[in-house]
Design a protein around this motif. Sequence first.
Motif, PDB file in Angstrom:
ATOM      1  N   THR A  26       0.835  -1.200   0.000  1.00 20.89           N
ATOM      2  CA  THR A  26       0.000   0.000   0.000  1.00 20.89           C
ATOM      3  C   THR A  26       0.868   1.247   0.000  1.00 20.89           C
ATOM      4  O   THR A  26       1.929   1.272   0.612  1.00 20.89           O
ATOM      5  CB  THR A  26      -0.920   0.050   1.237  1.00 20.89           C
ATOM      6  N   TYR A  28       1.019   4.952   1.337  1.00 19.52           N
ATOM      7  CA  TYR A  28       0.354   5.724   2.386  1.00 19.52           C
ATOM      8  C   TYR A  28       0.624   7.217   2.264  1.00 19.52           C
ATOM      9  O   TYR A  28       0.308   7.997   3.165  1.00 19.52           O
ATOM     10  CB  TYR A  28       0.733   5.207   3.777  1.00 19.52           C
ATOM     11  N   MET A  31      -1.800  10.406   3.618  1.00 10.58           N
ATOM     12  CA  MET A  31      -2.635  10.092   4.779  1.00 10.58           C
ATOM     13  C   MET A  31      -2.182  10.921   5.967  1.00 10.58           C
ATOM     14  O   MET A  31      -0.986  11.109   6.179  1.00 10.58           O
ATOM     15  CB  MET A  31      -2.509   8.604   5.135  1.00 10.58           C
ATOM     16  N   GLN A  35      -5.921   9.152  10.012  1.00 13.24           N
ATOM     17  CA  GLN A  35      -6.270   8.134   9.024  1.00 13.24           C
ATOM     18  C   GLN A  35      -5.370   6.909   9.146  1.00 13.24           C
ATOM     19  O   GLN A  35      -5.842   5.775   9.089  1.00 13.24           O
ATOM     20  CB  GLN A  35      -6.169   8.709   7.611  1.00 13.24           C
ATOM     21  N   LYS A  97     -10.392  -2.020   1.121  1.00 12.84           N
ATOM     22  CA  LYS A  97     -11.596  -1.622   0.401  1.00 12.84           C
ATOM     23  C   LYS A  97     -12.487  -0.734   1.266  1.00 12.84           C
ATOM     24  O   LYS A  97     -12.961   0.320   0.825  1.00 12.84           O
ATOM     25  CB  LYS A  97     -12.368  -2.858  -0.064  1.00 12.84           C
ATOM     26  N   LYS A 100     -10.803   2.715   1.853  1.00 13.10           N
ATOM     27  CA  LYS A 100     -10.882   3.583   0.672  1.00 13.10           C
ATOM     28  C   LYS A 100     -12.290   4.143   0.506  1.00 13.10           C
ATOM     29  O   LYS A 100     -12.466   5.304   0.140  1.00 13.10           O
ATOM     30  CB  LYS A 100     -10.473   2.804  -0.580  1.00 13.10           C
ATOM     31  N   LYS A 101     -13.288   3.314   0.769  1.00 13.13           N
ATOM     32  CA  LYS A 101     -14.675   3.750   0.639  1.00 13.13           C
ATOM     33  C   LYS A 101     -14.967   4.905   1.613  1.00 13.13           C
ATOM     34  O   LYS A 101     -15.659   5.851   1.259  1.00 13.13           O
ATOM     35  CB  LYS A 101     -15.610   2.571   0.918  1.00 13.13           C
ATOM     36  N   ASP A 102     -14.406   4.834   2.806  1.00 14.24           N
ATOM     37  CA  ASP A 102     -14.657   5.849   3.837  1.00 14.24           C
ATOM     38  C   ASP A 102     -13.772   7.085   3.706  1.00 14.24           C
ATOM     39  O   ASP A 102     -14.054   8.096   4.331  1.00 14.24           O
ATOM     40  CB  ASP A 102     -14.458   5.238   5.219  1.00 14.24           C
ATOM     41  N   HIS A 103     -12.688   7.002   2.928  1.00 13.85           N
ATOM     42  CA  HIS A 103     -11.705   8.104   2.899  1.00 13.85           C
ATOM     43  C   HIS A 103     -11.395   8.628   1.508  1.00 13.85           C
ATOM     44  O   HIS A 103     -10.301   9.121   1.266  1.00 13.85           O
ATOM     45  CB  HIS A 103     -10.415   7.657   3.592  1.00 13.85           C
ATOM     46  N   GLN A 104     -12.337   8.553   0.615  1.00 13.62           N
ATOM     47  CA  GLN A 104     -12.073   9.131  -0.706  1.00 13.62           C
ATOM     48  C   GLN A 104     -13.007  10.253  -1.010  1.00 13.62           C
ATOM     49  O   GLN A 104     -13.971  10.526  -0.477  1.00 13.62           O
ATOM     50  CB  GLN A 104     -12.173   8.073  -1.792  1.00 13.62           C
TER      51      GLN A 104
END
Length: 104
Positions: A26, A28, A31, A35, A97, A100-104
Amino acid sequence: MPNENKIKIVKEIEERFKNSSGLYFTKYTGMNVDQATKLRRSFREKSVEYKVTKNTLTKIAAINVGYDEQDISKFLDGQIAIAYSNSDPTAPAKVIKEFKKDHQ
């Protein structure tokens, strides 16, 4: 000349590579601390080890356990952390997943 600490770190990374059923590289970059803390906590809850190590040491360890140098080098560019899963190989992907859904 490698020092004892770096040799120890390479050996630890080698063991993680050998014992993991799933490896996820990943980036980072970008961030913030909050986060990163949330991501680490999510990994811990799913029994996933999430480590930041020097790319050079990671590359040496990967080559030592049989990964192709050119293949592994593709993943080791920039600020990289690796999620290691010993039991469920999909656990890191699920955490990533959701994150990413919560932080994009």
